[in-house]
Enzyme design. Structure first.
Site, PDB file in Angstrom:
ATOM      1  N   ARG A 186       0.845  -1.198   0.000  1.00  0.00           N
ATOM      2  CA  ARG A 186       0.000   0.000   0.000  1.00  0.00           C
ATOM      3  C   ARG A 186       0.884   1.254   0.000  1.00  0.00           C
ATOM      4  NH1 ARG A 186      -4.871   1.436   4.228  1.00  0.00           N
ATOM      5  NH2 ARG A 186      -3.248   1.161   5.808  1.00  0.00           N
ATOM      6  N   ASP A 220      -4.364   3.210  14.205  1.00  0.00           N
ATOM      7  CA  ASP A 220      -3.495   3.781  13.192  1.00  0.00           C
ATOM      8  C   ASP A 220      -4.047   5.151  12.846  1.00  0.00           C
ATOM      9  OD1 ASP A 220      -5.648   3.373  11.506  1.00  0.00           O
ATOM     10  OD2 ASP A 220      -4.634   1.930  10.199  1.00  0.00           O
TER      11      ASP A 220
END
Length: 530
Positions: A161, A442
């Protein structure tokens, strides 16, 4: 070649930032960066129009023909992507990469984005770690513990990613201009590893974050074609799964798949960023003030509609509909609390497989077996593309339904302050994946905390005990919670408090905390030129 690197390059990282890789990056930058910037300007204008009531969120009339045409489908699954029933995600730290690849999952999403703090070392060393992992040269011994780590014979398939379109890699300038963080991450990984991974039976596979339109997907598709042509591999070798994690993208899922149809491997329910985007995009509406984060579950109306439409859309086009991340992590030394947390994980994964998802995400190796057992029991074949969900009827109103049961409690204010402070202060110090109050946080979950605090102050929401949430109250809470944050410097906590206080007093919240805090992260850089 006009490339300036504003940091020293260590000897072990010179192989990543070699002349060939930088030449490839330069070509990508010069060809595509202007389009990226134009698309980012379009984002800003759309948000302004939404704030001022000039537009409303809905499906695009000009692309209705794409949605209505049921004949087109995406490319068949690439090697290693037909069965993705459990994927593990995490940053590209060396031990994490080995443990994730050895976890027993089908795939590993190596993350340069939301679970990663983009320090110079993290970004370049992460590329080196993936380079070594593909070549099975990543074995190492931890100097502190003396424990050795090495890859198993059959590691998970690697998916990368890169950063979203909004993030710059400001430490690398081309023609005097910062490069795109996403282009940099893609370029370094693709240049060094595409042919090698193809030779090993797989290919260059990606997760694409934070897309807000099919035109942004078109840009990625153009980049993919350019990159494949540049090293003489067939178009369609690259595969990409798009995270549907913005309220804008949910109205363009068919169109996003159409743009990427020769490179698509499906869509993913990026649930936490989606909640963040739902609030941020509709920030001008008091009706979009939501209760405690813990009450905004996958079963509330707007989230349920999002899931059902995503599965229907993906399976209609014969690609994977991936589920999202449970935030719970194992709790040591508290069996009762751990059992409760694991029950939440089990219920979440059962909901996903029963809804028709083809796989799910976990953030901790201890959760792999739990998720695998549930998907193995319920999903007999490699995927559920045959579950077409043709009975699903979702309209724009369903996706915008703000009827969410629950309250704003004083503990909810404290929990958001705690999560926001702990995460921001850790991120500043180079850690982008942080266990906080038995949840793996996160940037996405920290963003929910940030915009919820902002919206509660903006609209003078009241707690269930009757307390008005204003800037003074949140400032007090931030100071209280700041004293409880462990494992980071006091100066980092103070910077996080100052940042969040500025945010809650702003007329509108800023776009991304990762953009806001980058200058703090970058302080003290050394400059070098190549």
């Amino acid at each position: 070649m006009t490339v300036e690197i504003k940091n020293d390059v260590s000897p072990q990282h010179k192989a990543i930032l070699n002349e060939g890789a930088l030449q490839f990056l330069t070509k990508l930058h010069r060809t595509f960066n202007n389009t990226r910037k134009q698309l980012l300007d379009t984002r800003k204008q759309r948000q302004t129009n939404l704030d001022n009531g000039k537009i409303h969120l809905d499906f695009l009339p000009e692309t209705e023909h794409i949605r209505q045409n049921k004949a087109w489908i995406c490319a068949p699954p690439a090697p290693g992507l037909k069965d993705r029933r459990v994927e593990i995600t995490g940053p590209t730290e060396r031990k994490m990469v080995i443990n994730a690849l050895n976890s027993g999952c089908k795939t590993f999403m190596a993350d340069f984005e939301d679970s990663n703090s983009p320090t110079w070392f993290n970004m370049i060393d992460g590329q080196l770690n993936l380079h070594d992992a593909i070549r099975k040269q990543i074995d190492f011994t931890d100097n502190k513990s003396g424990k050795s780590y090495k890859l198993s014979p059959n590691p998970a398939v690697l998916i990368v990613r890169p950063r979203g379109w909004h993030l710059d890699e400001t430490r690398i300038l081309i023609d005097g201009e910062p490069v795109s963080g996403g282009l940099f991450d893609f370029a370094m990984y693709f240049y060094h590893n595409a042919k090698e991974y193809i030779n090993r039976g797989y290919g260059p596979y990606f997760y694409l974050p934070k897309l807000e339109s099919h035109l942004e997907a078109r840009l990625w598709n153009d980049i993919f074609n350019f990159a494949q042509d540049s090293i003489d591999i067939p178009r369609g070798t690259i595969r990409a799964t798009v995270l549907i994690e913005t309220i804008y993208a949910v109205f363009e899922m068919d169109e996003i798949l159409y743009e990427l149809r020769n490179h698509s491997s499906g869509l993913n329910c990026g649930r936490w960023d989606y909640i963040f985007s739902f609030i941020k995009a509709q920030r001008a509406k008091k009706s979009c003030v939501l209760p405690n984060r813990s009450d905004v579950t996958m079963t509330v109306p707007f989230m349920d509609a999002y899931v059902r439409l995503l599965i229907q859309t993906c399976h209609g086009r014969q690609v994977a509909a991936m589920g999202g991340m449970s935030a719970q992590i194992p709790i040591k030394n508290d069996e009762k609390a751990n059992d409760a947390a694991m029950t939440k994980v089990k219920n979440d994964k059962a909901r996903e497989v029963n809804a028709g998802h083809d796989g799910t995400w976990v953030a901790h190796p201890a959760l792999v077996k739990i998720a695998l057992d549930i998907f193995n029991d319920k999903m007999v074949g490699p995927n559920q593309y045959h579950v077409r969900r043709e009975e699903v009827k979702v309209n724009g109103g369903d996706l915008l339904n703000t009827q969410v049961p629950g309250d704003i409690s004083e503990s909810g204010v404290h929990e958001n302050a705690s999560a926001g402070l702990a995460y921001c202060s850790s991120w500043i110090e180079g850690n982008g994946c942080v266990p906080i109050n038995n949840l793996m946080e996160d940037a996405a979950t920290a963003e929910i905390a940030r915009v919820q605090l902002w919206s509660w102050v903006k609209y003078a929401a009241k707690t269930s005990s009757g307390k008005v949430i204003n800037a003074s109250y949140v400032d007090q809470v931030l100071k209280e919670e700041g004293k409880k944050v462990k494992g980071v410097k006091e100066s980092s906590i103070n910077k996080a408090i100052e940042y969040l206080n500025d945010q809650i007093k702003s007329n509108w919240p800023s776009d991304f905390l990762t953009s806001d805090l980058l200058n703090i992260l970058e302080s003290g850089q050394k400059k070098a030129s190549l």
